[in-house]
Enzyme design. Structure first.
Site, PDB file in Angstrom:
ATOM      1  N   GLU A 203     -29.133   6.473  29.102  1.00 46.79           N
ATOM      2  CA  GLU A 203     -28.371   6.323  27.866  1.00 46.79           C
ATOM      3  C   GLU A 203     -29.053   7.055  26.716  1.00 46.79           C
ATOM      4  OE1 GLU A 203     -27.385   3.022  24.479  1.00 46.79           O
ATOM      5  OE2 GLU A 203     -27.496   2.278  26.538  1.00 46.79           O
TER       6      GLU A 203
ATOM      7  N   ASN B  54     -31.842  -3.766  30.201  1.00 51.83           N
ATOM      8  CA  ASN B  54     -31.436  -5.070  29.654  1.00 51.83           C
ATOM      9  C   ASN B  54     -32.005  -6.203  30.491  1.00 51.83           C
ATOM     10  OD1 ASN B  54     -29.101  -6.612  31.257  1.00 51.83           O
ATOM     11  ND2 ASN B  54     -28.778  -4.428  31.551  1.00 51.83           N
TER      12      ASN B  54
END
Length: 284
Positions: free
Chosen positions: A129, A226
């Protein structure tokens, strides 16, 4: 009797669900489908899709391919990837998460309007990302991985701060407060809340979940960004928390003298994998 609970809030986020659905739909047609990078940071889910025919490639592989279909996962890609696909006549199936896509656009607009400013991204260096975000700035953006790196910024120059969508909201706020306290009066500082609420909103609930069990099994691929954030919260609340990638990593000794087990995971953890861990415990 041992009580086992699977966290209802755990499991794929919207972006991952969409990417996997697009892959499954294409593979169901019997077509060859390539995916640029692991479709999700979970090895067992990647293996499941590989068995269905999904071929995972890297950027070097992409340069050699022509006239094929390639899925871009939820993490997103820099502009150069789209340009390469156009040149090689590659049909892109774009599964970039809408939250990531919007962040890419915001960073590009900011860079185009003020290319001399410091565009700073709070994120993991080299993460898919983050590479896509940095690519919006012709690779000029500064990436800081932790609060400790904020001191390396030039506080006499304008700073525009963004975050990778899956980073810790608390640490991001610490970085914001530090810059606010040190930015020169002649410089502009703006921060943008770009952390995905699929992760941020899970922090309080996973904290409560971890607190009510004797043992926590956090099921997660070790590449998951995450996952590290959420597992860290589990450990903070309940030191008897273990990160595992699947049922094969469960140590029977962990189950000694406990009454309840909580099973939870990242936004990249499939429900079926948490269920397999539950079944493995039940059979011990």
């Amino acid at each position: 009797m041992l009580q086992i609970e699977i966290d209802n809030g755990s499991g794929f986020c919207f972006g991952v669900t969409t990417a996997i659905k697009k892959a499954e739909e294409e593979l169901a047609k019997g077509n060859t489908l390539y995916c640029l990078g692991d479709i999700v940071h979970n090895g067992m889910e990647c293996d499941r899709l590989k068995q269905m025919g999904l071929v995972t490639i890297n950027h070097d592989d992409l340069r050699r391919l022509h006239g094929v279909k390639v899925l871009l996962r939820a993490h997103g890609e820099p502009p150069e990837t789209y340009e390469l696909a156009r040149r090689n006549n590659i049909d892109i199936i774009d599964a970039t998460c809408p939250v990531v896509l919007q962040l890419q656009k915001r960073i590009k607009q900011q860079y185009d309007s003020n290319p001399d400013a410091q565009i700073v991204i709070f994120g993991k260096k080299g993460h898919a990302e983050v590479l896509g975000l940095v690519g919006q700035t012709h690779s000029s953006a500064i990436v800081i991985e932790s609060f400790g790196e904020v001191t390396s910024l030039d506080f006499t120059r304008d700073i525009y701060l963004y975050s990778q969508t899956t980073k810790s909201l608390d640490e991001y706020h610490r970085i914001i407060h530090y810059i606010q306290a040190h930015i020169a009066p002649t410089a502009t500082f703006r921060s943008f809340d770009t952390i995905c609420r699929s992760v941020a909103n899970r922090m309080p609930s996973i904290s409560q979940f971890a607190a009510r069990h004797d043992l926590i099994l956090f099921v997660c691929g070790r590449k998951s960004s995450n996952g590290r954030v959420l597992f860290g919260e589990c450990q903070r609340v309940n030191p008897n928390s273990h990160l595992i990638e699947g049922p094969g990593e469960i140590d029977a000794r962990w189950l000694d003298s406990i009454e309840s087990v909580g099973i939870c995971g990242a936004t990249s953890t499939p429900k079926w994998l948490m269920e397999q861990c539950r079944d493995a415990i039940s059979g011990k």
